[in-house]
Write a protein that holds these residues in place. Structure first.
Motif, PDB file in Angstrom:
ATOM      1  N   GLY A 122      11.085  -4.735 -27.620  1.00 18.21           N
ATOM      2  CA  GLY A 122      10.910  -5.546 -28.817  1.00 18.21           C
ATOM      3  C   GLY A 122      11.239  -7.012 -28.656  1.00 18.21           C
ATOM      4  N   GLY A 123      11.784  -7.408 -27.519  1.00 14.66           N
ATOM      5  CA  GLY A 123      12.086  -8.815 -27.321  1.00 14.66           C
ATOM      6  C   GLY A 123      10.815  -9.652 -27.294  1.00 14.66           C
ATOM      7  N   ALA A 124      10.925 -10.899 -27.737  1.00 15.10           N
ATOM      8  CA  ALA A 124       9.757 -11.766 -27.802  1.00 15.10           C
ATOM      9  C   ALA A 124      10.199 -13.207 -28.020  1.00 15.10           C
ATOM     10  CB  ALA A 124       8.830 -11.328 -28.928  1.00 15.10           C
ATOM     11  N   LEU A 125       9.216 -14.090 -28.013  1.00 16.45           N
ATOM     12  CA  LEU A 125       9.420 -15.493 -28.374  1.00 16.45           C
ATOM     13  C   LEU A 125       9.046 -15.645 -29.841  1.00 16.45           C
ATOM     14  CD1 LEU A 125       9.788 -18.544 -27.763  1.00 16.45           C
ATOM     15  CD2 LEU A 125       7.396 -18.555 -27.024  1.00 16.45           C
ATOM     16  N   VAL A 126       9.998 -16.126 -30.646  1.00 13.44           N
ATOM     17  CA  VAL A 126       9.742 -16.299 -32.073  1.00 13.44           C
ATOM     18  C   VAL A 126      10.238 -17.668 -32.518  1.00 13.44           C
ATOM     19  CG1 VAL A 126       9.855 -13.828 -32.608  1.00 13.44           C
ATOM     20  CG2 VAL A 126      11.939 -15.208 -32.685  1.00 13.44           C
ATOM     21  N   ALA A 177      12.175 -20.406 -34.969  1.00 11.66           N
ATOM     22  CA  ALA A 177      13.391 -20.370 -35.786  1.00 11.66           C
ATOM     23  C   ALA A 177      13.041 -19.953 -37.212  1.00 11.66           C
ATOM     24  CB  ALA A 177      14.069 -21.728 -35.776  1.00 11.66           C
ATOM     25  N   GLY A 178      13.886 -19.117 -37.792  1.00 13.24           N
ATOM     26  CA  GLY A 178      13.624 -18.594 -39.121  1.00 13.24           C
ATOM     27  C   GLY A 178      12.834 -17.313 -39.126  1.00 13.24           C
ATOM     28  N   GLY A 179      12.332 -16.927 -37.972  1.00 16.69           N
ATOM     29  CA  GLY A 179      11.518 -15.723 -37.875  1.00 16.69           C
ATOM     30  C   GLY A 179      12.340 -14.455 -37.789  1.00 16.69           C
ATOM     31  N   SER A 180      11.633 -13.340 -37.669  1.00 14.16           N
ATOM     32  CA  SER A 180      12.259 -12.019 -37.602  1.00 14.16           C
ATOM     33  C   SER A 180      11.756 -11.257 -36.396  1.00 14.16           C
ATOM     34  CB  SER A 180      11.949 -11.217 -38.876  1.00 14.16           C
ATOM     35  OG  SER A 180      12.444 -11.862 -40.021  1.00 14.16           O
ATOM     36  N   LEU A 181      12.572 -10.298 -35.993  1.00 12.64           N
ATOM     37  CA  LEU A 181      12.225  -9.483 -34.840  1.00 12.64           C
ATOM     38  C   LEU A 181      12.984  -8.172 -34.952  1.00 12.64           C
ATOM     39  CD1 LEU A 181      10.436 -10.125 -32.332  1.00 12.64           C
ATOM     40  CD2 LEU A 181      12.543 -10.760 -31.136  1.00 12.64           C
ATOM     41  N   ARG A 182      12.402  -7.084 -34.468  1.00 15.54           N
ATOM     42  CA  ARG A 182      13.106  -5.812 -34.438  1.00 15.54           C
ATOM     43  C   ARG A 182      13.180  -5.305 -33.004  1.00 15.54           C
ATOM     44  NH1 ARG A 182      11.742   0.047 -37.219  1.00 15.54           N
ATOM     45  NH2 ARG A 182      10.277   0.156 -35.460  1.00 15.54           N
ATOM     46  N   LEU A 183      14.378  -5.075 -32.546  1.00 13.20           N
ATOM     47  CA  LEU A 183      14.601  -4.494 -31.231  1.00 13.20           C
ATOM     48  C   LEU A 183      14.823  -2.988 -31.377  1.00 13.20           C
ATOM     49  CD1 LEU A 183      17.100  -7.082 -29.694  1.00 13.20           C
ATOM     50  CD2 LEU A 183      14.600  -7.142 -29.741  1.00 13.20           C
ATOM     51  N   SER A 184      14.397  -2.250 -30.351  1.00 15.32           N
ATOM     52  CA  SER A 184      14.601  -0.805 -30.323  1.00 15.32           C
ATOM     53  C   SER A 184      15.339  -0.417 -29.058  1.00 15.32           C
ATOM     54  CB  SER A 184      13.253  -0.072 -30.378  1.00 15.32           C
ATOM     55  OG  SER A 184      12.543  -0.377 -31.553  1.00 15.32           O
ATOM     56  N   CYS A 185      16.157   0.604 -29.182  1.00 14.65           N
ATOM     57  CA  CYS A 185      16.869   1.156 -28.031  1.00 14.65           C
ATOM     58  C   CYS A 185      16.671   2.663 -28.051  1.00 14.65           C
ATOM     59  CB  CYS A 185      18.349   0.808 -28.083  1.00 14.65           C
ATOM     60  SG  CYS A 185      19.349   1.610 -26.799  1.00 14.65           S
ATOM     61  N   LEU A 186      15.884   3.148 -27.099  1.00 13.56           N
ATOM     62  CA  LEU A 186      15.612   4.582 -27.002  1.00 13.56           C
ATOM     63  C   LEU A 186      16.607   5.187 -26.024  1.00 13.56           C
ATOM     64  CD1 LEU A 186      13.907   7.120 -27.501  1.00 13.56           C
ATOM     65  CD2 LEU A 186      12.375   6.321 -25.685  1.00 13.56           C
ATOM     66  N   ALA A 187      17.365   6.164 -26.509  1.00 18.73           N
ATOM     67  CA  ALA A 187      18.393   6.809 -25.690  1.00 18.73           C
ATOM     68  C   ALA A 187      17.957   8.206 -25.279  1.00 18.73           C
ATOM     69  CB  ALA A 187      19.700   6.890 -26.474  1.00 18.73           C
ATOM     70  N   SER A 188      18.313   8.588 -24.079  1.00 18.38           N
ATOM     71  CA  SER A 188      18.001   9.939 -23.617  1.00 18.38           C
ATOM     72  C   SER A 188      19.064  10.387 -22.617  1.00 18.38           C
ATOM     73  CB  SER A 188      16.610   9.989 -22.974  1.00 18.38           C
ATOM     74  OG  SER A 188      16.550   9.142 -21.857  1.00 18.38           O
ATOM     75  N   GLY A 189      19.238  11.693 -22.553  1.00 19.98           N
ATOM     76  CA  GLY A 189      20.134  12.246 -21.545  1.00 19.98           C
ATOM     77  C   GLY A 189      21.572  12.453 -21.978  1.00 19.98           C
ATOM     78  N   GLN A 204      18.599  -2.070 -19.610  1.00 21.39           N
ATOM     79  CA  GLN A 204      18.220  -3.170 -18.723  1.00 21.39           C
ATOM     80  C   GLN A 204      18.103  -4.507 -19.437  1.00 21.39           C
ATOM     81  OE1 GLN A 204      17.944  -2.959 -15.270  1.00 21.39           O
ATOM     82  NE2 GLN A 204      18.953  -1.050 -15.780  1.00 21.39           N
ATOM     83  N   GLY A 205      17.993  -4.466 -20.746  1.00 18.15           N
ATOM     84  CA  GLY A 205      17.931  -5.702 -21.507  1.00 18.15           C
ATOM     85  C   GLY A 205      16.518  -6.097 -21.894  1.00 18.15           C
ATOM     86  N   THR A 206      16.427  -6.866 -22.969  1.00 17.36           N
ATOM     87  CA  THR A 206      15.152  -7.416 -23.433  1.00 17.36           C
ATOM     88  C   THR A 206      15.387  -8.847 -23.880  1.00 17.36           C
ATOM     89  OG1 THR A 206      13.244  -7.015 -24.884  1.00 17.36           O
ATOM     90  CG2 THR A 206      15.403  -6.539 -25.809  1.00 17.36           C
ATOM     91  N   GLN A 207      14.479  -9.747 -23.494  1.00 17.96           N
ATOM     92  CA  GLN A 207      14.666 -11.170 -23.757  1.00 17.96           C
ATOM     93  C   GLN A 207      14.222 -11.536 -25.169  1.00 17.96           C
ATOM     94  OE1 GLN A 207      15.851 -13.819 -21.623  1.00 17.96           O
ATOM     95  NE2 GLN A 207      15.764 -14.940 -23.568  1.00 17.96           N
TER      96      GLN A 207
END
Length: 126
Positions: A7-11, A13-25, A118-121
């Motif tokens: 979900g990381g991206a270039l946005v 200022a004032g914008g919105s973003l949604r990050l997701s973290c999928l867990a397993s194991g 691993q991270g998302t920018q």
């Protein structure tokens, strides 16, 4: 065990973003999941945490009122909804997991998470 952020991206200022973290194991409900971020030249900081057990949440003062953490236990996924983004929110965002084994559900996240993604920018332009 895997934690996969997206979900990381270039946005702007004032914008919105949604990050997701999928867990397993691992047993999601036994862990606290946290979002951390690290900007260039700065230490990694905890942004927001959520308990997989009871949904309790924590927010750093710098994001309180702008970011919302949530989880979908059926999908083993934690989300970080970010609004009113500022250039200072620019960082690599990581999710991490720590077993809830102490009176404070955040102890493991703050001391030594068991697993890291691993991270998302995320880049916020001014």
């Amino acid at each position: 065990v895997q934690l996969v952020e997206s979900g990381g991206a270039l946005v702007p200022a004032g914008g919105s973003l949604r990050l997701s973290c999928l867990a397993s194991g691992f047993a999601f409900h036994e862990y606290a999941i946290g979002w951390f971020r690290q900007a260039p030249g700065k230490e990694r900081e905890g942004v927001s945490y959520i308990s997989g057990s009871d949904g309790d949440t924590y927010y750093a003062d710098s994001v309180k009122g702008r970011f919302t953490i949530s989880s979908d236990n059926a999908k083993n996924t934690v989300y970080l909804q970010m609004a009113s983004l500022k250039p200072e929110d620019t960082a690599v965002y990581y999710c991490a997991a720590a077993m809830i084994a102490y009176s404070s559900p955040w102890y493991g996240l703050r001391v030594a998470p068991d697993y890291w993604g691993q991270g998302t920018q995320v880049t916020v332009s001014s």
